[in-house]
Design an enzyme around this catalytic site. Sequence first.
Site, PDB file in Angstrom:
ATOM      1  N   LYS A  30      26.054  25.572  58.198  1.00  0.00           N
ATOM      2  CA  LYS A  30      25.297  26.789  57.901  1.00  0.00           C
ATOM      3  C   LYS A  30      24.820  26.762  56.445  1.00  0.00           C
ATOM      4  O   LYS A  30      25.280  25.939  55.648  1.00  0.00           O
ATOM      5  CB  LYS A  30      26.174  28.007  58.159  1.00  0.00           C
ATOM      6  CG  LYS A  30      27.423  28.056  57.282  1.00  0.00           C
ATOM      7  CD  LYS A  30      28.426  29.078  57.805  1.00  0.00           C
ATOM      8  CE  LYS A  30      29.669  29.111  56.940  1.00  0.00           C
ATOM      9  NZ  LYS A  30      30.726  29.952  57.510  1.00  0.00           N
ATOM     10  N   ARG A 125      36.736  41.279  60.159  1.00  0.00           N
ATOM     11  CA  ARG A 125      35.292  41.091  60.015  1.00  0.00           C
ATOM     12  C   ARG A 125      34.703  41.129  61.416  1.00  0.00           C
ATOM     13  O   ARG A 125      34.551  42.200  61.967  1.00  0.00           O
ATOM     14  CB  ARG A 125      35.016  39.780  59.271  1.00  0.00           C
ATOM     15  CG  ARG A 125      33.658  39.714  58.641  1.00  0.00           C
ATOM     16  CD  ARG A 125      33.463  38.481  57.762  1.00  0.00           C
ATOM     17  NE  ARG A 125      33.658  37.228  58.491  1.00  0.00           N
ATOM     18  CZ  ARG A 125      33.523  36.021  57.953  1.00  0.00           C
ATOM     19  NH1 ARG A 125      33.195  35.913  56.675  1.00  0.00           N
ATOM     20  NH2 ARG A 125      33.705  34.931  58.667  1.00  0.00           N
ATOM     21  N   TYR A 260      19.723  33.064  24.152  1.00  0.00           N
ATOM     22  CA  TYR A 260      19.555  34.512  24.329  1.00  0.00           C
ATOM     23  C   TYR A 260      20.772  35.288  23.827  1.00  0.00           C
ATOM     24  O   TYR A 260      21.911  34.883  24.065  1.00  0.00           O
ATOM     25  CB  TYR A 260      19.395  34.849  25.808  1.00  0.00           C
ATOM     26  CG  TYR A 260      18.013  34.607  26.373  1.00  0.00           C
ATOM     27  CD1 TYR A 260      16.908  35.310  25.899  1.00  0.00           C
ATOM     28  CD2 TYR A 260      17.835  33.702  27.407  1.00  0.00           C
ATOM     29  CE1 TYR A 260      15.650  35.099  26.446  1.00  0.00           C
ATOM     30  CE2 TYR A 260      16.589  33.494  27.962  1.00  0.00           C
ATOM     31  CZ  TYR A 260      15.497  34.195  27.471  1.00  0.00           C
ATOM     32  OH  TYR A 260      14.261  33.988  28.018  1.00  0.00           O
ATOM     33  N   MET A 308      16.916  30.674  32.682  1.00  0.00           N
ATOM     34  CA  MET A 308      16.413  30.367  34.019  1.00  0.00           C
ATOM     35  C   MET A 308      16.196  28.869  34.229  1.00  0.00           C
ATOM     36  O   MET A 308      16.514  28.332  35.290  1.00  0.00           O
ATOM     37  CB  MET A 308      15.115  31.135  34.295  1.00  0.00           C
ATOM     38  CG  MET A 308      14.634  30.956  35.732  1.00  0.00           C
ATOM     39  SD  MET A 308      13.133  31.868  36.090  1.00  0.00           S
ATOM     40  CE  MET A 308      13.772  33.493  36.445  1.00  0.00           C
TER      41      MET A 308
HETATM   42  C1  PLP Z   1      31.893  29.202  57.515  1.00  0.00           C
HETATM   43  C2  PLP Z   1      32.890  29.214  58.604  1.00  0.00           C
HETATM   44  C3  PLP Z   1      33.773  28.136  58.791  1.00  0.00           C
HETATM   45  C4  PLP Z   1      33.895  26.997  57.811  1.00  0.00           C
HETATM   46  O1  PLP Z   1      34.684  27.424  56.711  1.00  0.00           O
HETATM   47  P1  PLP Z   1      35.116  26.421  55.553  1.00  0.00           P
HETATM   48  O2  PLP Z   1      36.038  27.226  54.713  1.00  0.00           O
HETATM   49  O3  PLP Z   1      33.874  26.076  54.812  1.00  0.00           O
HETATM   50  O4  PLP Z   1      35.737  25.249  56.202  1.00  0.00           O
HETATM   51  C5  PLP Z   1      34.601  28.179  59.900  1.00  0.00           C
HETATM   52  N1  PLP Z   1      34.565  29.216  60.767  1.00  0.00           N
HETATM   53  C6  PLP Z   1      33.744  30.266  60.599  1.00  0.00           C
HETATM   54  C7  PLP Z   1      33.767  31.383  61.579  1.00  0.00           C
HETATM   55  C8  PLP Z   1      32.891  30.313  59.509  1.00  0.00           C
HETATM   56  O5  PLP Z   1      32.095  31.375  59.332  1.00  0.00           O
END
Ligand code: PLP
Length: 370
Positions: A30, A125, A260, A308
Site C-alpha cells: 500500500k 479501528r 530560516y 522546501m
Molecule cells: C499496513 C498493514 C499491515 C502491514 O503492517 P507493517 O507494520 O508494515 O508490517 C498489515 N496488516 C494491515 C491490516 C495493515 O493495514
Amino acid sequence: MYAEIDLGALQHNYRYAKSLGSGKTLAVVKANAYGHGLERVARSLAGGDGFAVATVEEAVSLRDVGLRNRLLVLQGVFDREDLREAVRCRLDLLIHSDYQLDLLRSAPASQPFSVWLKIDTGMGRLGFDCDDAPRIYAALSELPSVRECIITTHLACADEIDSPHNTLQLQRFDRAVRAVRAFAGQNGRRSLPLAQSIANSAALIGLPDARRQWNRAGVMLYGVNPRAGTWQDRKLKNVMTLRSRLIAVRSVRAGETVGYGCDYRFFHDGRFGIVACGYGDGYPRHAPSGTPVLVCGRRTQLVGRVSMDMLAVDLSAIPEATVGTEVELWGGSVPVAEVAANAGTIPYELLGGLTARVPRIYRSSISERE
Ligand SMILES: *Cc1c(COP(=O)(O)O)cnc(C)c1O
C-alpha cells in the site's frame, strides 16, 4: 537527488519474512509500496504469495500492469463501483462492516472470490465485534460468490512483544475462530473453507503465536524492523537510500546563523554545505539540528531548519567535502528509523511520504557498495 532502491535487498527481506512461520506471506505494498514505487516493487515480488493494498484503486493499478497474483484489498469495497472493479479484477476482499456484507450480496456468482472477515480483537479501528464472527461467517456461507473465508485481525501493540494486550487479542481471536468452527461443523450447512491471518511485520518477527496460514508483511520488506526500540535488524537489508549532493559550500564565522528563523548559530568558525533536498521531497521539516547525515562516508549533522528544497549540514570536520559531493540522507549508513526518531515520527511516514519529485532508481543489489 534520487532514491536508490535495492530490489535484491527487497527480495531478500521477503524471503526472510517467508522463512518465519509456515504460512503464506502477502507483501503489503500500500501507499506506493511504502514510497518505493508500487509497480516495480510488486513486479520484483511477483514470485511470492501475493499482495495486500489498502484500496481498490491501488489493486486495479496492479492488475493494469499485468500482475495476476493474489491481491487483497485491506479496506474492502466501499460502494458498488468498487465491487464491480473488485470482481472484474479478481481481488480478495476484506469485510469489516455490515454495509459491505450487503454489497457482497449483489456480487455475481460467476467469479467467486475469497473474503477476509475482519474482527476487532482490540485494535479499535476496523472490524466486526468478535461475537459477530459466526453470524458473518454464516451469511458469507450463503453467498455463492464467496469461496473461502479468512478470519483476520490486526494487533495494536505487536511492536511491544511483552505487552499483555497481544495475549488478550490472540485469546479473543482464537475464541472467535472456535465459535466459527463450531458453527461450521453443524450439519446440513455449506461450510466455507476457513483460514486465519493475524501477523504484520512486528508480529511475524516477535510473536510466533500470531503466525497463521496467512501473514501480512509490510515495513520489514523495506528493511525496517518495527519492534519498539529496535528498528534495525541484521537479518533485514536496507532497501532505500536517499541521496543528494552539496550544491553550495560556505564558510561561517563564530556567531553567524544558518537558514530560516536564524535557528542555528555556529559557536566556532566553520563550514557548512547546502544539500538539494527538503520537505518538498519528503525529508521531514521537523528534523532538528543534530539529525545525522552522511557526507564523504562520515556522519555529520543537519544544522538549521529544513526548507522546501534545501537543508544545511555542518562540514566543519569534513574539509574534503566540496560542491558536488554526494550525501546520504537516509539508507544503509543513516537508518531511516534514526532520522524518523530525530524528527519525532516513524519510518513508515518518511518512506511513504517521499514525494513524486524524487526519482526512484532501481538496482538489483547495492550491497557490495555498502
Ligand atoms: C499496513 C498493514 C499491515 C502491514 O503492517 P507493517 O507494520 O508494515 O508490517 C498489515 N496488516 C494491515 C491490516 C495493515 O493495514
